[in-house]
Structure formats: structure tokens, C-alpha cells
Design a protein around this motif. Sequence first.
Motif, PDB file in Angstrom:
ATOM      1  N   ASN A  10     -24.569  14.930 -27.542  1.00  0.00           N
ATOM      2  CA  ASN A  10     -24.879  16.354 -27.683  1.00  0.00           C
ATOM      3  C   ASN A  10     -24.747  16.774 -29.147  1.00  0.00           C
ATOM      4  OD1 ASN A  10     -25.386  19.051 -27.044  1.00  0.00           O
ATOM      5  ND2 ASN A  10     -23.262  19.455 -26.459  1.00  0.00           N
ATOM      6  N   TYR A  11     -25.607  16.207 -30.000  1.00  0.00           N
ATOM      7  CA  TYR A  11     -25.427  16.326 -31.441  1.00  0.00           C
ATOM      8  C   TYR A  11     -25.442  17.767 -31.947  1.00  0.00           C
ATOM      9  CZ  TYR A  11     -26.330  11.291 -31.406  1.00  0.00           C
ATOM     10  OH  TYR A  11     -26.272   9.944 -31.156  1.00  0.00           O
TER      11      TYR A  11
ATOM     12  N   SER B 213     -20.507  16.073 -32.693  1.00  0.00           N
ATOM     13  CA  SER B 213     -21.388  17.184 -32.357  1.00  0.00           C
ATOM     14  C   SER B 213     -21.149  18.351 -33.303  1.00  0.00           C
ATOM     15  CB  SER B 213     -21.132  17.634 -30.914  1.00  0.00           C
ATOM     16  OG  SER B 213     -21.817  18.839 -30.627  1.00  0.00           O
TER      17      SER B 213
END
Length: 502
Positions: free
Chosen positions: A120-121, A456
Motif C-alpha cells: 500500500n505504497y 507506505s
Amino acid sequence: MAGTGTLTPPLLIALASYTSWTVLFLFGHIRDFFRKNVLGMPTASNSATAKKEGYAPIRQDYEDFYTRRMYYRIHDCFNRPICSAPDAWIDVMERTPVNGQKPLLPTGRTLRCLNLASYNYLGFAAQDPYCTPRVKQALQESGVASCSSRMDAGTTARHVELERLVADFLGKEAAITCGMGFATNSAFLPLLAGKGSLIISDSLNHASIVAGVRGSGAKVKVFQHNNPEHLEAVLRSSIAEGQPRSGRAWKKVVVVVEGIYSMEGEMVKLREIVEVKKKYKAYLYLDEAHSIGALGASGRGVCEQLGVDTADVDVMMGTFTKSFGSCGGYIAGSRALVDYICTNSPANLYATAMSPTAVEMVISALHVMTGRDGSSRGLAKIAQLHDNSNFFRRGLLELGFNVLGDWDSPVMPVMVFCPAKLPAVSREMLKCGIAMVVVGFPATPLLTARARVCISAAHSRQELEFALDMFRVLRDKCLLAYGHKQHINGHVNGDATHLIKA
């Protein structure tokens, strides 16, 4: 291996790993012998349920040996279920302890963990003030699924809009989407080369690329990982020799690389590879599954990061499963290329199209990234991701870890080397409230076991400092300070230079 780390283990660690693996292997066979010949208990292939009269066993004992005697000892370290959105923190479902080959059952309790495992960058996978309402609206308007292929009744106005946005974002004429990231490579690659063609693939390319290349029917050659000089040598000799037996010229040559290699955290040497492919008139296929959205000042991937014109990349592939918080993938290129894929790919002709909600999620994420939502949140997210990634990489290096990859890359493999340490690393970090992926044989070579950290933009500095404190404890417990001081200092100083240039 380029970047901040090395794949070479210390000699004593290598010897200890081979010794422990040999002992485990021998004891596994001794246990199988007693189970079958002394206790008379069935194995996987000769059990009453697995063996039918006149039928060969559906799988052989030796095929099941690794799972039976190696994997089940540590299977609590893998496939951990979660029951929350993959945000900066996640709820990991607690399971019963390892008990032989019995399944791990949920206890009903959860563990709140800092999420260093998900891709979930940019933080879009959780609630977002712009994206979430639009996804809900798409759900109300178009339902959960398309229930049809793109060539039948699965194409909506949102699919058309997404493909236009992707093409504009990458500076290409056209784009086509696919409902699954893995299938984007495995189903589309076989269309680009066939009998009489040559594919030259990086030795560490993803399994989806390997599947696509194998299905193409083309001759396949491999060049040393991220080594443009070796790529040129392979190209030169292959063109000079021509096709096997006949010696005829290749119909086409396709070079396949990745933007960020997911198990190494390393960026492709794109400038040099583009020069080589131009010199020998080869096509270039670039897989940006991990680099699109995560690299470049505006998230346009490794081309923007390294200053390469996207016109020099013939086929651009990427997925929506990382930076965009959705599912599926895309191919972008010339209009002729996309039209050919559209009319010939089984993934487009027969597979179910991306769901309208997933499509809307990507559209909304692209709006935020390009400022079409009326804010600068997209650029702030990308800058935050780079800042978080470099802060955490520097912290790990200063703690003495051997960390693979490049600056700005959100993927950070921390080398464990010894397979016996993998379960200890995974279990200790879970106790500390850190959710992290560990990877070992057969996914990697025996001596290159590693823990993989994914950063993230949703992480705060305080959360990353907490994670580094837990890594300090882990380093001392599991003896993981494999980094050489001089090597580490050079890379930490190199980070300062990198930041000044940025």
C-alpha cells in the motif's frame, strides 16, 4: 548486487545453513521411513483417499516431502489472515500454535500490528476522503462485478476512462487493462513473441513474467540480473548466431525487465538498457508493478525517476494492486499494439473484466496523483513515500543490517541468510507488534533468505521510529548485523548526496 546490500552470506553462516538443512533433510527421510515401514501409517501418495485402484498417485512422495517435513514446521509464519484494511496498522488474526500438520485455526482474537507487509505504497488501500465516496457511488451505480468479458458486455464508461487516463499518465498512445496483475504478464506476454522470436529476460524477473515467457513459444535466454553489459553480450551473440539449427535471423527480439525488482528492492538500470536495446534494434518490455506510483516526483515510475523518455520503452506494463489500492493491471504502448492485444488476448476475450468499483478506485487515485481532485495531496503522498523510504533504509543500515535495494525504493529486503532464522524473525516481530513478510527457499535460493519490508506514505515518522526500535531488538536476539561498517557508512553518506541532488 547493486544498491545498499549484498546477496553474499558470511562463510560461517553459509556453512551453518547447509549443515542445518542437511540434518533436517536426513531426519525428514528417517521419519518418513519409520512412518511407512514401522508404524504402517500412510503417506500423501499411498493413503486410501489419495490412491485409487488402477490410478497413479496424483502426487508423489518426493513432491510432497518439502511441504511435509520443512514447511509445516514453520507454516505459522505464512498466510497470516488479517481482518482490517491494509493501512499503516492492521489487525492480524491470531491462530492456534503449530501442531504437526494440523491446520492453524483462528482463536477469535486479533493482534494490532504496524503494517510493513502490504504494497500500500501511497496509502490508497484504506479510507480516503476523495476515493472512497466515489467507489461507493460506483458500487451503487454499477454493482460489484461486470460478470462478463471486455469483448462481450464487460466494458463500461469507467473502463474506457481508465485506459485513457493511464495512456495520458504514461505518455503513450493507448492502454488496455486486465482484471489481474499476474495475468497481465502471463496472458499478454505470449502475444508479443512466438516461434522464431527471441525473448531475453532478466534472471530475477517475477514469476508472472516467467509464466508469460514460457507460454510464448519463443526462444528464451537469460541475462545476469540488472547487468547491461551481459545483456549486450547475449544480444550480440544471439543475433550473430541466429535461430537454432537454421541460423535464420530472429523475427523479433524482446528484452524484458522490471522497474523495481520486488525481491531485491532494486531499480532497473534503465538508461543503459535502453541504449543497448536501441543499438541492437530490440523491443523493450518494462514491468512497473512496483515502480508505477512509487517512483518519480509525480509517481510516473522508473522512467521519470531515471530521466528516460517513455517513447524509448516499447511496452509498458504495470499493476493497480500496489500504489493505486485496487486490483488488475495494464499494458500501455502504441495504438497498433493495444488493438492487437485487444483482439487476440484470451484475457481480454474470455476473462471477466475488472469490477467497476476497482476501476473507479484507480481512476480516483489517478485524479489525486495528478491533482485533478483540486488538491496537492497526490504529490505530497509521493514525496512522503520517498522520505519515509529513505529514512527507514538509513535507519536499518545504521543498525548494521544488510539491506538490498536503492534509495527511494519502498521495498527493502533485509537479509537473514540462514533459513533457520526465518521463523524466529517472523515470530519475534509479530510479538513486537510488527507485521512483516519473510521469504525463503524455494522462493529464493537456499542461502538468500530474507525479510521484506514495504514502506507506505501512510506511515508516520513516529511509527517508523517504533519499527526501527523493534528491529534493534531483533538484531540483537537473532544476530542479524551482517552489514559491513565501511559499506554501510558509504551508503549512508551516499544518501545525503542523493537527498541534496533531489
